[in-house]
Enzyme design. Structure first.
Site, PDB file in Angstrom:
ATOM      1  N   ASN A  10      62.167  39.642 129.934  1.00 40.12           N
ATOM      2  CA  ASN A  10      61.449  40.945 129.431  1.00 40.12           C
ATOM      3  C   ASN A  10      62.174  41.454 128.254  1.00 40.12           C
ATOM      4  O   ASN A  10      63.356  41.369 128.122  1.00 40.12           O
ATOM      5  CB  ASN A  10      61.873  42.203 130.325  1.00 40.12           C
ATOM      6  N   LYS A  12      61.904  43.517 125.840  1.00 41.32           N
ATOM      7  CA  LYS A  12      62.074  44.964 125.625  1.00 41.32           C
ATOM      8  C   LYS A  12      61.911  44.964 123.919  1.00 41.32           C
ATOM      9  O   LYS A  12      60.767  44.518 123.514  1.00 41.32           O
ATOM     10  CB  LYS A  12      63.509  45.136 125.935  1.00 41.32           C
ATOM     11  N   HIS A  96      59.153  49.981 134.956  1.00 45.79           N
ATOM     12  CA  HIS A  96      60.575  49.377 134.463  1.00 45.79           C
ATOM     13  C   HIS A  96      61.213  50.782 134.464  1.00 45.79           C
ATOM     14  O   HIS A  96      61.014  51.783 134.115  1.00 45.79           O
ATOM     15  CB  HIS A  96      60.407  48.747 133.133  1.00 45.79           C
ATOM     16  N   GLU A  98      63.489  51.665 132.508  1.00 42.88           N
ATOM     17  CA  GLU A  98      63.496  52.359 131.257  1.00 42.88           C
ATOM     18  C   GLU A  98      62.353  53.351 131.002  1.00 42.88           C
ATOM     19  O   GLU A  98      62.383  54.084 130.384  1.00 42.88           O
ATOM     20  CB  GLU A  98      63.565  51.178 130.127  1.00 42.88           C
ATOM     21  N   GLU A 168      65.249  45.981 140.894  1.00 37.91           N
ATOM     22  CA  GLU A 168      66.120  46.094 139.512  1.00 37.91           C
ATOM     23  C   GLU A 168      67.137  47.354 139.838  1.00 37.91           C
ATOM     24  O   GLU A 168      66.842  48.486 139.253  1.00 37.91           O
ATOM     25  CB  GLU A 168      65.680  46.157 138.371  1.00 37.91           C
ATOM     26  N   GLY A 174      71.321  45.816 131.814  1.00 35.22           N
ATOM     27  CA  GLY A 174      71.875  45.739 130.779  1.00 35.22           C
ATOM     28  C   GLY A 174      73.530  46.072 130.709  1.00 35.22           C
ATOM     29  O   GLY A 174      74.092  46.449 129.576  1.00 35.22           O
ATOM     30  N   SER A 214      71.165  42.262 134.640  1.00 34.14           N
ATOM     31  CA  SER A 214      72.335  41.375 134.206  1.00 34.14           C
ATOM     32  C   SER A 214      72.195  40.010 134.775  1.00 34.14           C
ATOM     33  O   SER A 214      73.334  39.543 134.916  1.00 34.14           O
ATOM     34  CB  SER A 214      73.615  42.261 134.345  1.00 34.14           C
TER      35      SER A 214
HETATM   36  P1  PGA Z   1      69.202  42.976 131.542  1.00 40.06           P
HETATM   37  O1  PGA Z   1      67.591  43.784 131.896  1.00 40.06           O
HETATM   38  O2  PGA Z   1      68.912  41.482 132.174  1.00 40.06           O
HETATM   39  O3  PGA Z   1      69.351  43.223 130.222  1.00 40.06           O
HETATM   40  O4  PGA Z   1      70.173  43.651 132.720  1.00 40.06           O
HETATM   41  C1  PGA Z   1      66.759  43.367 132.880  1.00 40.06           C
HETATM   42  C2  PGA Z   1      65.678  44.189 132.880  1.00 40.06           C
HETATM   43  O5  PGA Z   1      65.669  45.336 132.392  1.00 40.06           O
HETATM   44  O6  PGA Z   1      64.344  43.618 133.207  1.00 40.06           O
END
Ligand code: PGA
Length: 251
Positions: A10, A12, A96, A98, A168, A174, A214
């Site tokens: 992803n 983003k 997601h 976010e 997740e 992140g 992560s």
């Molecule tokens: P990250 O993001 O690997 O940077 O923690 C994962 C995601 O949001 O799908």
């Protein structure tokens, strides 16, 4: 394992157009021998059509990070399921964290998007996960149950076989704080139990459930060993071809 293994990136809201082309070309040139693993990238929407064209007839599938559930109309700034399909994308990321926590997407929105995705023959990758506060209060199972059941409300047993889940934990996204393989494994088996309850065991064991939050080359091994983890959804570490390929190549 009979379930499909999926390694998804992803991106983003990252990369310029030329940076995106460079990354996808590096992936295509260096991804060898991935067996029956499926690799999916979710580039920013303006690049999806070109990325899908570059990846045509390659092992890389392309998806969109978000869409509206309505067919068309006065929804400034939104993208319809038909538009996503027209780009050549095959996957759509839905719910997601976010989208849920920054843009206020509800369980009901998620369910409508899943239905719209299935109607347009897009594979919904449905994200679920608890906030840190919810985990600390011992509410993880309830949160996951509510999100999974709501996402699948009104979905038939045939259609659900086209769906992919990604667990997740929001506190791991992140932040560099990855869930331990055991912690992730517990929620993955809960998701499978929920799928058995809503549908049946056969359906439950057929649906890929990915882990995200992560994921890096140095922690993929432990996660991959867990039976119920069928691959990963990677954010930060998918922005470099080297680290994403390291993750995809886990043994
Ligand atoms: P990250 O993001 O690997 O940077 O923690 C994962 C995601 O949001 O799908």
């Amino acid at each position: 394992m009979s379930r499909k293994e999926i390694f998804a990136g992803n991106w983003k809201m990252n990369k310029t157009y030329s940076g995106a082309v460079e990354l996808v070309r590096e992936l295509l040139n260096n991804l060898t021998d991935i067996g029956n693993r499926e690799v999916v990238i979710f580039p920013p929407s303006p690049y999806v059509k070109d990325m899908a064209a570059i990846c045509e007839n390659s092992p890389i599938k392309v998806g969109m990070q978000n869409m509206h559930y309505e067919k068309a109309g006065a929804f400034t700034g939104e993208v319809s399921p038909e538009m996503v399909k027209d780009t050549g994308a095959s996957y759509i990321l839905i719910g997601h964290s976010e989208r849920r926590h920054i843009f206020g997407e509800t369980d009901e929105d998620v369910n409508r998007k899943v239905k719209a995705a299935l109607e347009y023959d897009l594979i919904p990758m449905i994200c679920v996960g608890e906030l840190l506060d919810q985990r600390e209060k011992g509410h993880t199972d309830d949160v996951i149950k509510k999100q999974v059941e709501a996402a699948l409300e009104g979905i038939s047993g045939d259609d659900v076989l086209k769906v992919v889940f990604a667990y997740e934990p929001v506190w791991a996204i992140g932040t560099g704080k990855v869930a331990t393989p055991d912690m992730a494994g517990e929620v993955h088996s809960l998701i499978r139990k929920l799928l058995s309850g809503i549908f049946n065991d056969e359906i439950s064991i057929s649906i890929p459930v990915l882990y995200g939050g992560s994921v890096k080359p140095d922690n993929i091994k432990g996660l991959y060993k867990i039976d119920d983890i069928d691959g990963v959804l990677v954010g930060g570490a998918s922005l470099s071809a080297d680290s994403f390929i390291d993750i995809i190549s886990v043994k």
